[in-house]
Design a protein around this motif. Structure first.
Motif, PDB file in Angstrom:
ATOM      1  N   GLN A 221       4.032   1.588  -1.031  1.00 15.93           N
ATOM      2  CA  GLN A 221       4.760   1.775  -2.303  1.00 15.93           C
ATOM      3  C   GLN A 221       3.823   2.124  -3.455  1.00 15.93           C
ATOM      4  O   GLN A 221       4.201   2.893  -4.340  1.00 15.93           O
ATOM      5  N   PHE A 222       2.603   1.588  -3.407  1.00 15.28           N
ATOM      6  CA  PHE A 222       1.627   1.927  -4.440  1.00 15.28           C
ATOM      7  C   PHE A 222       1.284   3.415  -4.360  1.00 15.28           C
ATOM      8  O   PHE A 222       1.166   4.112  -5.367  1.00 15.28           O
ATOM      9  N   MET A 223       1.167   3.898  -3.102  1.00 16.48           N
ATOM     10  CA  MET A 223       0.840   5.307  -2.883  1.00 16.48           C
ATOM     11  C   MET A 223       1.956   6.237  -3.403  1.00 16.48           C
ATOM     12  O   MET A 223       1.686   7.308  -3.932  1.00 16.48           O
TER      13      MET A 223
ATOM     14  N   ALA B  38       0.848  -1.208   0.000  1.00 16.95           N
ATOM     15  CA  ALA B  38       0.000   0.000   0.000  1.00 16.95           C
ATOM     16  C   ALA B  38       0.877   1.249   0.000  1.00 16.95           C
ATOM     17  O   ALA B  38       0.611   2.209  -0.737  1.00 16.95           O
TER      18      ALA B  38
END
Lengths: 245, 257
Positions: A22-24, A20
């Motif tokens: 790293q996706f952000m 979450a």
């Protein structure tokens, strides 16, 4: 069985948090020139990489700018004396340094390095462009420096004024040049070198009062040479102003 | 004693322990001395003294905080194991996750207090030279430095549980911290890599913390919108720290003493 089934919740939760996070952050970066556009100067590559690794581009640009100042302050022919290493201390003849003009062939490359590290360093843009155009008579390179600055700060209209002043300097139009520079030096980031030049151009075009005012702002300059010159110029200008009025 | 008060008691203990630790004190004094020494560097920049004083002081402050955090986080569990203190703690009804979390929070609080002390000195110097940014902006610079240290510290806790020595744990954490400033470049390179090298590089990128998200001090003079925003930086730090601490708790639960 129960502890075994819940034991996997921890790494699963950790992985979910990590993904979450790293996706952000995907694709998020600060708007600075990429490494592929590197403008490192001979021998400066490792130092610049070090500053980048510490996340300290601005300090890297500061250091590169200090090196540029030192280079520009060095005498062009400082290594011409072949006997330099053989003088007994205190007995060396007084050197005859070339103090005016000079080629400074590395100036442009060094300035580009500063601006690669921090293209938002407005003082460096003003300083490098001013030195190239007005002190070294290299207006094309000065305009190139301003273009680099404009690429990263397109709304900086003072770059346009300085470019105009450089263009007028080609045609020896002192009054118009002074008018453009007068607006540039309103900026707190404008170097004292440009203030001194603006004062000089105002004096040259007969605008003594304005020249006197600008020299007044230079009295507190951190550069002792500018401050001394400003004090001397004000003494010369005062009677001229009184006479005119 | 409920779990929250247990964790806060452990955190308080770690906080006080750190402030009494000579290494920590030395690190803070060294950081403050470096911040003060940035005055010398500022002198060289002549007309740009204020800018250089701000940039160098903020970096030295961040590095001192990072050093204190990494040393503290990487050594705290190892030291408790070596000194057998851990038996005293775990033989009481203290869950292991509370031990890890409490320790970490205490360290983060101690480093936060150290950043405030060093930052106050730096801000005073900047104000004395007439180059201080607004107090609000400077507080955000300190917050960003603390978040960076906190993320690196959580990573150090995790690495200290898989590493064999303090030195290797600190070195690995520093390595990730450094790589964290090159995430955009590393992503660019990873996209270009083909075959096994690409397959290996891409998962590694998901592990490296994106430290440039916390580089608020590098964006002060930039046009509005240059900083990715606290709406991303804060949740990112929280999620990354949670991930590291959850992995740490998982590894620590499997340990036998």
């Amino acid at each position: 069985m129960k502890p075994a089934s819940t034991a996997w919740l921890l790494p699963a939760g950790a992985l979910a948090c990590l993904l979450a996070a790293q996706f952000m952050a995907e694709g998020k970066r600060l708007p600075y020139p990429g490494v592929s556009e590197s403008r490192t100067f001979a021998g400066s590559g490792m130092r610049d990489a070090g500053f980048l690794a510490f996340g300290a581009r601005r300090l890297g640009a500061d250091t590169a700018f200090i090196e540029l100042l030192q280079y520009y302050a060095s005498h062009e022919n400082h290594d011409e004396d072949p006997n330099a290493g053989f003088y007994v201390y205190g007995l060396a003849p007084k050197p005859e340094w070339k103090m005016e003009g000079g080629d400074y062939p590395e100036f442009m490359a060094r300035a580009k390095r500063v601006l690669w590290l921090d293209p938002y360093f407005r003082f460096a843009v003003f300083y490098a462009a001013g030195a190239l155009a007005f002190n070294q008579n290299r207006p094309q390179e000065a305009l190139e420096i301003l273009d680099i600055g404009r690429k990263w700060l397109p709304k900086e209209w003072k770059y346009d004024l300085l470019a105009a002043a450089i263009t007028y300097s080609k045609g020896q139009e002192s009054a118009r040049q002074a008018a453009e520079l007068d607006r540039v030096i309103e900026d707190p980031d404008a170097p004292d070198m440009l203030r001194q030049l603006t004062a000089f151009l105002n004096k040259k075009s007969g605008n003594y009062r304005r020249a006197y005012e600008i020299y007044g702002t230079l009295l507190d300059s951190s550069n002792a040479g500018y401050a001394a010159n400003a004090a001397a110029q004000r003494k010369i200008l005062k009677p001229l102003i009184d006479k005119a009025s | 004693m409920n779990r929250l008060s247990l964790a806060s008691e452990l955190a308080r203990h770690t906080f006080l322990e750190q402030w009494r630790s000579r290494y920590f004190q030395l690190m803070v004094i060294f950081g403050a001395a470096l911040v003060y020494a940035s005055l010398l560097l500022g002198q060289l920049a002549v007309e740009q003294e204020g800018r250089v004083l701000f940039n160098s002081g903020a970096l030295f402050l961040e590095l001192a905080a990072l050093g204190a955090m990494l040393l503290g986080c990487a050594s705290s569990i190892l030291r408790d194991m070596e000194s057998k203190t851990i038996y005293l703690i775990l033989s009481r009804p203290v869950p292991r996750w509370i031990y890890i979390t409490g320790n970490y929070l205490g360290m983060a609080a101690a480093v936060g207090a150290a950043i405030l002390c060093m930052g106050a000195l730096h801000y005073l110097l900047l104000a004395f030279k007439g180059a201080a940014p607004s107090a609000e902006a400077y507080l955000l610079v300190m917050l960003a430095a603390w978040l960076k240290a906190a993320v690196a510290g959580a990573l150090a806790v995790l690495v200290s549980l898989v590493s064999t020595s303090l030195l290797s744990a600190v070195m690995i954490a520093v390595f990730f911290w450094t790589l964290g400033h090159f995430v955009p470049e590393a992503s660019f390179l990873a996209q270009r890599l083909q075959g096994p090298a690409g397959w290996l590089a891409k998962p590694l990128l998901w592990v490296i913390p994106n430290m440039s998200l916390f580089n608020y001090r590098e964006t002060l003079d930039l046009p509005p919108g240059a900083f990715p925003g606290w709406g991303i930086a804060l949740p990112y730090a929280l999620l990354y720290i949670c991930a590291c601490l959850l992995f740490s708790v998982w590894l620590f639960r499997k340990r036998e003493f």
